[in-house]
Design an enzyme around this catalytic site. Structure first.
Site, PDB file in Angstrom:
ATOM      1  CG  ASN A 166      -2.102   0.972   1.296  1.00  0.00           C
ATOM      2  OD1 ASN A 166      -2.665   0.973   2.209  1.00  0.00           O
ATOM      3  ND2 ASN A 166      -2.438   1.684   0.100  1.00  0.00           N
ATOM      4  CB  CYS A 221      -4.199   5.784   5.802  1.00  0.00           C
ATOM      5  SG  CYS A 221      -3.368   4.673   4.749  1.00  0.00           S
ATOM      6  N   GLY A 222      -4.294   3.037   8.131  1.00  0.00           N
ATOM      7  CA  GLY A 222      -3.483   2.183   8.902  1.00  0.00           C
ATOM      8  C   GLY A 222      -2.319   1.817   8.405  1.00  0.00           C
ATOM      9  CG  ASN A 223      -1.028  -0.766   5.152  1.00  0.00           C
ATOM     10  OD1 ASN A 223      -0.548  -1.245   6.109  1.00  0.00           O
ATOM     11  ND2 ASN A 223      -1.767  -0.986   4.286  1.00  0.00           N
ATOM     12  CG  ASN A 262     -11.026   4.256   7.863  1.00  0.00           C
ATOM     13  OD1 ASN A 262     -10.886   3.229   8.522  1.00  0.00           O
ATOM     14  ND2 ASN A 262     -10.165   4.294   6.890  1.00  0.00           N
ATOM     15  CG  ASN A 281     -11.868   1.983   2.786  1.00  0.00           C
ATOM     16  OD1 ASN A 281     -11.707   2.535   1.741  1.00  0.00           O
ATOM     17  ND2 ASN A 281     -11.328   2.258   3.734  1.00  0.00           N
ATOM     18  NE  ARG A 301     -13.776   6.609   2.158  1.00  0.00           N
ATOM     19  CZ  ARG A 301     -14.079   6.913   3.261  1.00  0.00           C
ATOM     20  NH1 ARG A 301     -15.147   7.595   3.801  1.00  0.00           N
ATOM     21  NH2 ARG A 301     -13.029   7.288   4.363  1.00  0.00           N
ATOM     22  CB  CYS A 303      -6.904  -1.542   2.964  1.00  0.00           C
ATOM     23  SG  CYS A 303      -7.901  -0.208   4.076  1.00  0.00           S
ATOM     24  N   GLY A 304      -4.570  -1.091   5.794  1.00  0.00           N
ATOM     25  CA  GLY A 304      -4.269  -1.308   7.136  1.00  0.00           C
ATOM     26  C   GLY A 304      -5.328  -1.357   7.965  1.00  0.00           C
TER      27      GLY A 304
END
Length: 286
Positions: A15, A86-88, A162, A195, A220, A228-229
């Site tokens: 990512n 955003c986790g990553n 999110n 997402n 998204r 996607c983290g």
């Protein structure tokens, strides 16, 4: 006159992000500029942009600054739209802070401001672990249509700062056969979008006390990504929810770009995995 901006490219399990340092909040990137930078044919190419800005330098960072966070992660999706979290990306953000000497993460964690609140990061092996905070489950009826699925499937809403909708698929072959070049359709469609994660459990689901699943994701504002983290965290939470009270609190989630770890502790969900800086350069803003 065109403006030249220094950047760094980084990724977390594939990512990938363009990182731009803007400590004083002087750089104004509009949606068109973000989309042009993230374009994989005509720009640098990325799933999104991480702007590194001091929390007290931008209005949206005021709460983070008041809460003791020096830095604010201004994250934009590849299409230029604003995302809450955003986790990553936040692990890559932490890698950038530490590699450039802007912050230290040793025995003491670092607090980073986001639009989903302050997130706390600690070192985890060669990577970082982020406390994503509490989550919520929405069991409203949502049907998900995707190319490659013979019929619409029910999805479970999970919010980890999110929004996500997680869908169980029947087999590895069904997961591999999804065509995520096309946007999955949600009925009813969430007002702010979501997402969408597609997940298949391992057999057996629990191995040495750890839950094991595989997933793919349509993000998204970015499309299908290699990872996607927050989606990995949402996937683990959804499968745990379906599995019932005997389900474990630790999970390994495989994505096309690698593997991430998830654990639940004291009502919070934590995400751990690698964060890599790839190269640095300069770009010209139109």
């Amino acid at each position: 006159m065109p403006q030249t901006v220094a950047f760094t490219k980084g990724h977390g399990t594939g990512n990938d992000f363009v990182i731009v340092a803007d400590p004083d909040g002087a750089l104004a990137l509009d949606a068109e500029q973000v989309a042009a930078i993230c374009d994989r044919r005509f720009g640098v190419g990325a799933d999104g942009i991480l702007r590194v800005v001091r929390a007290d330098a931008v209005a949206e960072g005021a709460d983070a600054a008041a809460g003791g966070a020096e830095w604010f992660m201004d994250y934009r999706n590849a299409d230029g739209s604003i995302a809450e979290m955003c986790g990553n990306g936040i692990r890559v953000f932490a890698r950038y802070l530490t590699e450039t000497g802007l912050a230290e993460i040793g025995e003491e964690p670092v607090r980073i401001g986001t639009r989903a609140g302050i997130k706390t990061l600690t070192r985890d092996g060669a990577g970082f672990e982020v406390d994503l905070g509490p989550w919520t489950v929405d069991e409203s009826d949502v049907l998900v249509q995707a190319r490659g699925l013979p019929v619409a499937r029910p999805g479970l809403g999970i919010d980890v700062g999110n929004p996500h909708v997680v869908v169980a698929v029947a087999s590895d072959d069904e997961l591999a056969g999804l065509d995520l070049a096309h946007h999955p359709l949600l009925h009813p469609a969430p007002v702010a979008g979501a997402n969408v994660e597609f997940v298949v459990p391992a057999d057996p689901l629990v191995q040495s006390g750890v839950g094991v699943v595989r997933m793919r994701v349509f993000e998204r504002g970015s499309g299908e990504t290699l990872s996607c983290g927050t989606g990995v965290a949402a996937t683990a939470l959804a499968v745990r929810h379906w599995a019932g009270p005997a389900a474990p609190d630790q999970w390994r989630v495989s994505v096309p770009g690698g593997e991430l770890s998830v654990r639940m502790r004291d009502g919070h969900v934590l995400l751990a995995g690698p964060a890599v800086l790839v190269y640095s350069g300069e770009l010209t803003l139109a």
